[in-house]
Motif scaffolding. Structure first.
Motif, PDB file in Angstrom:
ATOM      1  N   LEU A 123      -4.771  34.263 -20.543  1.00 59.31           N
ATOM      2  CA  LEU A 123      -6.199  34.097 -20.293  1.00 59.31           C
ATOM      3  C   LEU A 123      -6.633  32.647 -20.437  1.00 59.31           C
ATOM      4  O   LEU A 123      -7.509  32.173 -19.710  1.00 59.31           O
ATOM      5  CB  LEU A 123      -7.017  34.990 -21.225  1.00 59.31           C
ATOM      6  N   LEU A 124      -6.012  31.935 -21.343  1.00 62.68           N
ATOM      7  CA  LEU A 124      -6.318  30.509 -21.494  1.00 62.68           C
ATOM      8  C   LEU A 124      -5.806  29.708 -20.292  1.00 62.68           C
ATOM      9  O   LEU A 124      -6.461  28.753 -19.852  1.00 62.68           O
ATOM     10  CB  LEU A 124      -5.724  29.971 -22.794  1.00 62.68           C
ATOM     11  N   VAL A 125      -4.664  30.104 -19.747  1.00 68.59           N
ATOM     12  CA  VAL A 125      -4.133  29.451 -18.543  1.00 68.59           C
ATOM     13  C   VAL A 125      -5.108  29.629 -17.382  1.00 68.59           C
ATOM     14  O   VAL A 125      -5.450  28.673 -16.674  1.00 68.59           O
ATOM     15  CB  VAL A 125      -2.744  30.020 -18.183  1.00 68.59           C
ATOM     16  N   VAL A 126      -5.584  30.853 -17.202  1.00 72.60           N
ATOM     17  CA  VAL A 126      -6.538  31.138 -16.127  1.00 72.60           C
ATOM     18  C   VAL A 126      -7.839  30.381 -16.364  1.00 72.60           C
ATOM     19  O   VAL A 126      -8.405  29.786 -15.441  1.00 72.60           O
ATOM     20  CB  VAL A 126      -6.789  32.652 -16.004  1.00 72.60           C
ATOM     21  N   ALA A 127      -8.319  30.375 -17.594  1.00 75.18           N
ATOM     22  CA  ALA A 127      -9.563  29.682 -17.909  1.00 75.18           C
ATOM     23  C   ALA A 127      -9.436  28.174 -17.664  1.00 75.18           C
ATOM     24  O   ALA A 127     -10.359  27.536 -17.150  1.00 75.18           O
ATOM     25  CB  ALA A 127      -9.960  29.949 -19.361  1.00 75.18           C
ATOM     26  N   ALA A 128      -8.289  27.601 -18.004  1.00 71.84           N
ATOM     27  CA  ALA A 128      -8.076  26.173 -17.757  1.00 71.84           C
ATOM     28  C   ALA A 128      -8.091  25.876 -16.267  1.00 71.84           C
ATOM     29  O   ALA A 128      -8.720  24.904 -15.815  1.00 71.84           O
ATOM     30  CB  ALA A 128      -6.754  25.722 -18.374  1.00 71.84           C
ATOM     31  N   ALA A 129      -7.414  26.707 -15.485  1.00 74.77           N
ATOM     32  CA  ALA A 129      -7.384  26.500 -14.039  1.00 74.77           C
ATOM     33  C   ALA A 129      -8.774  26.624 -13.432  1.00 74.77           C
ATOM     34  O   ALA A 129      -9.186  25.799 -12.612  1.00 74.77           O
ATOM     35  CB  ALA A 129      -6.431  27.503 -13.386  1.00 74.77           C
ATOM     36  N   VAL A 130      -9.517  27.630 -13.850  1.00 79.23           N
ATOM     37  CA  VAL A 130     -10.872  27.832 -13.327  1.00 79.23           C
ATOM     38  C   VAL A 130     -11.778  26.676 -13.724  1.00 79.23           C
ATOM     39  O   VAL A 130     -12.539  26.141 -12.909  1.00 79.23           O
ATOM     40  CB  VAL A 130     -11.440  29.177 -13.811  1.00 79.23           C
ATOM     41  N   GLY A 131     -11.698  26.279 -14.988  1.00 78.12           N
ATOM     42  CA  GLY A 131     -12.550  25.204 -15.482  1.00 78.12           C
ATOM     43  C   GLY A 131     -12.285  23.883 -14.782  1.00 78.12           C
ATOM     44  O   GLY A 131     -13.216  23.181 -14.371  1.00 78.12           O
ATOM     45  N   VAL A 132     -11.026  23.540 -14.625  1.00 79.48           N
ATOM     46  CA  VAL A 132     -10.687  22.276 -13.971  1.00 79.48           C
ATOM     47  C   VAL A 132     -11.075  22.315 -12.492  1.00 79.48           C
ATOM     48  O   VAL A 132     -11.634  21.349 -11.957  1.00 79.48           O
ATOM     49  CB  VAL A 132      -9.196  21.957 -14.145  1.00 79.48           C
ATOM     50  N   THR A 133     -10.802  23.434 -11.829  1.00 76.67           N
ATOM     51  CA  THR A 133     -11.173  23.550 -10.417  1.00 76.67           C
ATOM     52  C   THR A 133     -12.687  23.418 -10.247  1.00 76.67           C
ATOM     53  O   THR A 133     -13.162  22.674  -9.362  1.00 76.67           O
ATOM     54  CB  THR A 133     -10.695  24.891  -9.831  1.00 76.67           C
ATOM     55  N   ALA A 134     -13.441  24.104 -11.089  1.00 79.56           N
ATOM     56  CA  ALA A 134     -14.905  24.024 -11.007  1.00 79.56           C
ATOM     57  C   ALA A 134     -15.386  22.611 -11.316  1.00 79.56           C
ATOM     58  O   ALA A 134     -16.313  22.093 -10.657  1.00 79.56           O
ATOM     59  CB  ALA A 134     -15.535  25.024 -11.962  1.00 79.56           C
ATOM     60  N   GLY A 135     -14.791  21.960 -12.305  1.00 78.83           N
ATOM     61  CA  GLY A 135     -15.184  20.599 -12.646  1.00 78.83           C
ATOM     62  C   GLY A 135     -14.930  19.618 -11.523  1.00 78.83           C
ATOM     63  O   GLY A 135     -15.772  18.775 -11.221  1.00 78.83           O
ATOM     64  N   VAL A 136     -13.766  19.718 -10.911  1.00 78.10           N
ATOM     65  CA  VAL A 136     -13.427  18.812  -9.808  1.00 78.10           C
ATOM     66  C   VAL A 136     -14.365  19.067  -8.621  1.00 78.10           C
ATOM     67  O   VAL A 136     -14.848  18.121  -7.986  1.00 78.10           O
ATOM     68  CB  VAL A 136     -11.954  18.947  -9.403  1.00 78.10           C
ATOM     69  N   ARG A 137     -14.634  20.323  -8.339  1.00 82.43           N
ATOM     70  CA  ARG A 137     -15.560  20.627  -7.228  1.00 82.43           C
ATOM     71  C   ARG A 137     -16.955  20.114  -7.521  1.00 82.43           C
ATOM     72  O   ARG A 137     -17.662  19.649  -6.623  1.00 82.43           O
ATOM     73  CB  ARG A 137     -15.589  22.126  -6.958  1.00 82.43           C
TER      74      ARG A 137
END
Length: 102
Positions: free
Chosen positions: A84-98
């Motif tokens: 869940l932390l892996v998924v959260a990191a991916a989502v957070g970074v993707t949203a931040g970059v966007r």
């Protein structure tokens, strides 16, 4: 009408593939090479699907926010983070970059 032909062909193909799987002798499935391929094939297919969904936009190669999210997920996996932390990191970074790039 073409969509129904495609649906019918897919249904027949899936049924035939399942039937072929049931007709394979058990001795063939116990071979080491077959067992190794059965273990590695899903991983290879998932990796190919992930790469295609991350870096392709139609017929064009792109590096965008999805690539940054995938990189963040890879780093989290290397650090042995929970799923869940892996998924959260991916989502957070993707949203931040966007959010930063528009």
């Amino acid at each position: 009408m073409n969509i129904w032909i495609a649906i019918g062909a897919t249904a027949v193909g899936c049924y035939a593939l399942k039937l072929i799987g049931l007709l394979v002798p058990a001795g063939m499935l116990e071979r080491p090479l077959v067992q190794r391929l059965a273990a590695l094939l899903p991983v290879a297919l998932l990796a190919a699907l992930t790469a295609q969904q991350t870096f392709a936009d139609g017929r064009v190669l792109v590096v965008d926010a999805k690539a940054a999210g995938l990189a963040a997920a890879a780093v989290a996996l290397l650090l042995r983070a929970p799923f869940l932390l892996v998924v959260a990191a991916a989502v957070g970074v993707t949203a931040g970059v966007r959010a930063m790039t528009g």
